[in-house]
Scaffold this motif. Structure first.
Motif, mmCIF file in Angstrom:
data_model
loop_
_atom_site.group_PDB
_atom_site.id
_atom_site.type_symbol
_atom_site.label_atom_id
_atom_site.label_comp_id
_atom_site.label_asym_id
_atom_site.label_seq_id
_atom_site.Cartn_x
_atom_site.Cartn_y
_atom_site.Cartn_z
ATOM 1 N N TYR A 82 39.911 58.041 51.159
ATOM 2 C CA TYR A 82 38.532 57.679 51.528
ATOM 3 C C TYR A 82 38.202 56.270 51.047
ATOM 4 O O TYR A 82 37.554 55.486 51.751
ATOM 5 C CB TYR A 82 37.552 58.700 50.915
ATOM 6 N N GLU A 83 38.698 55.904 49.847
ATOM 7 C CA GLU A 83 38.403 54.578 49.281
ATOM 8 C C GLU A 83 39.122 53.461 50.028
ATOM 9 O O GLU A 83 38.729 52.295 49.951
ATOM 10 C CB GLU A 83 38.809 54.539 47.794
ATOM 11 N N ASP A 84 40.182 53.793 50.767
ATOM 12 C CA ASP A 84 40.970 52.771 51.464
ATOM 13 C C ASP A 84 40.415 52.414 52.840
ATOM 14 O O ASP A 84 40.913 51.477 53.477
ATOM 15 C CB ASP A 84 42.420 53.259 51.660
ATOM 16 N N ARG A 85 39.417 53.150 53.331
ATOM 17 C CA ARG A 85 39.019 53.001 54.729
ATOM 18 C C ARG A 85 38.517 51.595 55.038
ATOM 19 O O ARG A 85 38.753 51.069 56.136
ATOM 20 C CB ARG A 85 37.978 54.062 55.100
ATOM 21 N N PHE A 86 37.826 50.954 54.080
ATOM 22 C CA PHE A 86 37.330 49.603 54.329
ATOM 23 C C PHE A 86 38.488 48.591 54.372
ATOM 24 O O PHE A 86 38.480 47.669 55.177
ATOM 25 C CB PHE A 86 36.305 49.194 53.264
ATOM 26 N N ILE A 134 42.004 44.827 57.232
ATOM 27 C CA ILE A 134 43.359 44.358 57.542
ATOM 28 C C ILE A 134 43.605 44.360 59.044
ATOM 29 O O ILE A 134 44.228 43.435 59.585
ATOM 30 C CB ILE A 134 44.396 45.210 56.781
ATOM 31 N N GLU A 135 43.096 45.384 59.740
ATOM 32 C CA GLU A 135 43.218 45.397 61.198
ATOM 33 C C GLU A 135 42.558 44.163 61.806
ATOM 34 O O GLU A 135 43.108 43.509 62.699
ATOM 35 C CB GLU A 135 42.564 46.660 61.771
ATOM 36 N N GLN A 136 41.360 43.830 61.312
ATOM 37 C CA GLN A 136 40.634 42.673 61.851
ATOM 38 C C GLN A 136 41.344 41.360 61.536
ATOM 39 O O GLN A 136 41.506 40.501 62.406
ATOM 40 C CB GLN A 136 39.210 42.645 61.280
ATOM 41 N N GLU A 137 41.780 41.197 60.286
ATOM 42 C CA GLU A 137 42.390 39.927 59.879
ATOM 43 C C GLU A 137 43.722 39.683 60.567
ATOM 44 O O GLU A 137 44.072 38.544 60.863
ATOM 45 C CB GLU A 137 42.567 39.904 58.355
ATOM 46 N N LEU A 138 44.483 40.749 60.818
ATOM 47 C CA LEU A 138 45.783 40.585 61.466
ATOM 48 C C LEU A 138 45.700 40.724 62.984
ATOM 49 O O LEU A 138 46.693 40.489 63.678
ATOM 50 C CB LEU A 138 46.784 41.608 60.908
#
Length: 590
Positions: free
Chosen positions: A533-537, A542-546
């Motif tokens: 749950y803590e990793d969702r942001f 990372i999806e956006q930056e890459l």
């Protein structure tokens, strides 16, 4: 079963094998009657398929040896075997460079077996290796190939019973496979008689020619006849090979199949790999290349700097230390390269780089290479570079060939999820990343407890231990490796087809380098991240930056995306990745 029963079985088995061998020797259709293993139909890379079309029979080998070769499943010689076997059969010294996993062992074992007289009660060949694991692996191949000739092969390494070795040496021994220290100990005690040995092989010669073993090799070679044959095989050769060649080899025939080696810097492992490339490319120019990194002998570095050095490959801290002590003179150095610059330009190294560059001439050339660049690169450019020419190939490079998935889990479910992945995936080799060294060791223990073969590596381990783990994993001695981000940069292990982020990284460049361990050199692979749950942001960021999409993991993963046997052409796999991505988007929107 009693010992006498076992002996009876062994005698009956040997007698049966001898009878079968003799009947096949007189049979014109002998090849059709061999017990061959299932044919290996997996796709192979060009370093084993780019052959001249030779057959093993072209080398006029004994039929008993040919039977062992074919029953081992070896159909045709690989490129290193094609070049080595006919030369080695003449008795000429050989210097062979080829990648691991391309048939180097067969390249020297086949001519050794061919030239040995099984009726002569003497040690006729010695094969030196750096570790017991490699000794056992080599002896297994040797015994399989020579099973119809009844050669006697002995393994002797440090850390095992000396009494057993002494007992074995009372019997007939034709080939000794050993680590240098143990063999020299037996020779010095007059227990191993090697005065009739006319062939000696150094396998993994780069390790054997290091400072650890060099003096031992000198002593061993002085104990065998002058008209011996010396063969060296390795993927890389240190500078010390020149001294060894001058001292112990005569007009060595050189084989170099290392054109495709691609490895990089800033850990010690990457420094060594970079130096290997540098030395291979410059071997006809006789440049002197030096590697210096933290955690190694300062005395050795000081000694090397008394000699001629043209190129230094180093980690920043050790180089700066030697520069400040006025031991490394870099005032004439006009080119400096930062490889894996994103790491070198982090807070850990930034001030060190400023100090190093301050000691260089003003008219220097600076080159930066990396898959990603942090914001600190702008500060560095303004401070140290003049009108740099920018090359950006990252639109095509970043994630090509790698299919990315995530699985939402609770922290306490991670090990169970990992166990499920191991049971369902067709893993050739996998790398599992954790965010701390402590978690690396804990996870490796849990994976081992689950019954899977597993090594671990992290930055707090001793350097020699790290080197050995890296080497053994790279040579395929273990299927799974748990590691910290030490292992993310430039390491090229093409057998890895699965990468798992057991702990999800916070930074996009870390994520990029991690999953880049899969899908190496045009092969395809998958990357699976376990997301809490803590990793969702972090996932979304990372999806956006890459500019990529990490898809939810399906119930079944198409094997053609990462298993060599199922793979189609690259275009079709690209289409398959697009289909999966489109399907994932539809699932998200529905």
């Amino acid at each position: 079963m009693t010992n006498s029963d076992e002996l009876t079985v062994a005698i009956i088995s040997t007698t049966t094998m001898n009878t079968n061998t003799k009947s096949l020797l007189d049979d014109l259709n002998w090849k059709e009657k061999l017990k061959l293993p299932p044919k290996d139909n997996r796709p192979k890379t060009s370093d084993v398929t780019n052959t001249k079309g030779h057959n093993f029979e072209d080398y006029c080998l004994k039929r008993e040896l040919l039977m062992g070769i074919y029953e081992k499943g070896w159909e045709k010689p690989s490129p290193i075997q094609e070049q080595s076997i006919p030369i080695a059969l003449t008795g000429r010294d050989v210097l062979g460079r080829a990648k691991n996993g391309t048939g180097k062992t067969g390249a020297y074992i086949i001519p050794i077996i061919e030239r040995i007289d099984p009726n002569k009660n003497a040690v006729q060949a010695i094969i030196l290796v750096p570790t017991r694991e490699l000794a056992l692996q080599t002896s297994a191949i040797c015994m399989e190939l020579s099973k119809h000739i009844q050669l006697r092969v002995m393994v002797t390494t440090g850390g095992t019973s000396l009494r057993e070795d002494i007992s074995r040496l009372q019997e007939v021994v034709h080939i000794i496979i050993a680590t240098p220290g143990r063999l020299l100990d037996l020779v010095n005690k007059n227990l191993a008689k090697i005065d009739s040995c006319r062939v000696i092989v150094l396998d993994e010669a780069d390790k054997l020619l290091s400072q650890d073993y060099n003096h031992l090799l000198d002593e061993l070679l002085y104990s065998i006849p002058n008209d011996r044959q010396v063969m060296l095989f390795s993927a890389t050769f240190p500078l010390t090979v020149d001294d060894f060649i001058k001292k112990h080899m005569k007009q060595a025939y050189e084989i170099n199949l290392m054109d495709e080696l691609t490895l990089k810097v800033p850990t010690r492992e990457l420094a060594l790999q970079t130096s290997a490339i540098c030395m291979e490319l410059s071997k006809h120019i006789h440049l002197r290349v030096m590697v210096m990194t933290g955690g190694t002998s300062l005395r050795e570095d000081i000694s090397r700097l008394q000699e001629v050095v043209h190129i230094i490959i180093a980690t920043p801290g050790r180089l700066l230390d030697l520069v400040k002590k006025e031991l490394a003179k870099i005032d004439l150095c006009r080119v400096i390269v930062l490889d894996e610059a994103d790491k070198l330009l982090s807070q850990d190294f930034n001030h060190l780089l400023d100090d190093v560059i301050f000691h260089l001439p003003q008219d220097r050339q600076i080159m930066l290479y990396s898959a990603t660049f942090p914001l600190t690169v702008d500060d560095f450019i303004k401070k140290h570079m003049r009108n740099p020419y920018e090359i950006n190939l990252m639109e095509e490079l970043t994630l090509k060939g790698i299919t990315q998935y995530y699985a939402f889990v609770q922290e306490r479910q991670k090990v169970h999820c990992l166990n499920t992945l191991f049971s369902k995936l067709q893993i050739n080799q996998s790398i599992i990343f954790c965010n701390s060294t402590q978690r690396v060791e804990l996870l490796a223990k849990k994976i081992t407890d689950l019954g899977y073969s597993c090594y671990y590596i992290h930055s707090k381990m001793r350097q020699d231990h790290r080197n050995r783990v890296f080497h053994d994993f790279r040579t395929g001695l273990c299927r799974n490796l748990v590691c910290s981000d030490l292992f993310t940069r430039g390491i090229d292990i093409q057998a890895v087809n699965v990468v798992i982020n057991f702990d999800f990284p916070k930074l996009s460049e870390t994520y990029l380098h991690r999953i880049g361990r899969s899908g190496r050199y045009g092969h395809y692979g998958i990357a699976i991240s376990l997301i809490t749950y803590e990793d969702r942001f972090s996932l979304h960021k990372i999806e956006q930056e890459l500019g990529t999409e990490i898809q939810p993991i399906p119930k079944q993963i198409d094997p053609s995306l990462y298993v060599a046997e199922y793979q189609m052409s690259g275009e079709n796999i690209g289409e398959k990745q697009q289909e999966n991505s489109a399907s994932a988007s539809a699932n998200k929107n529905s």
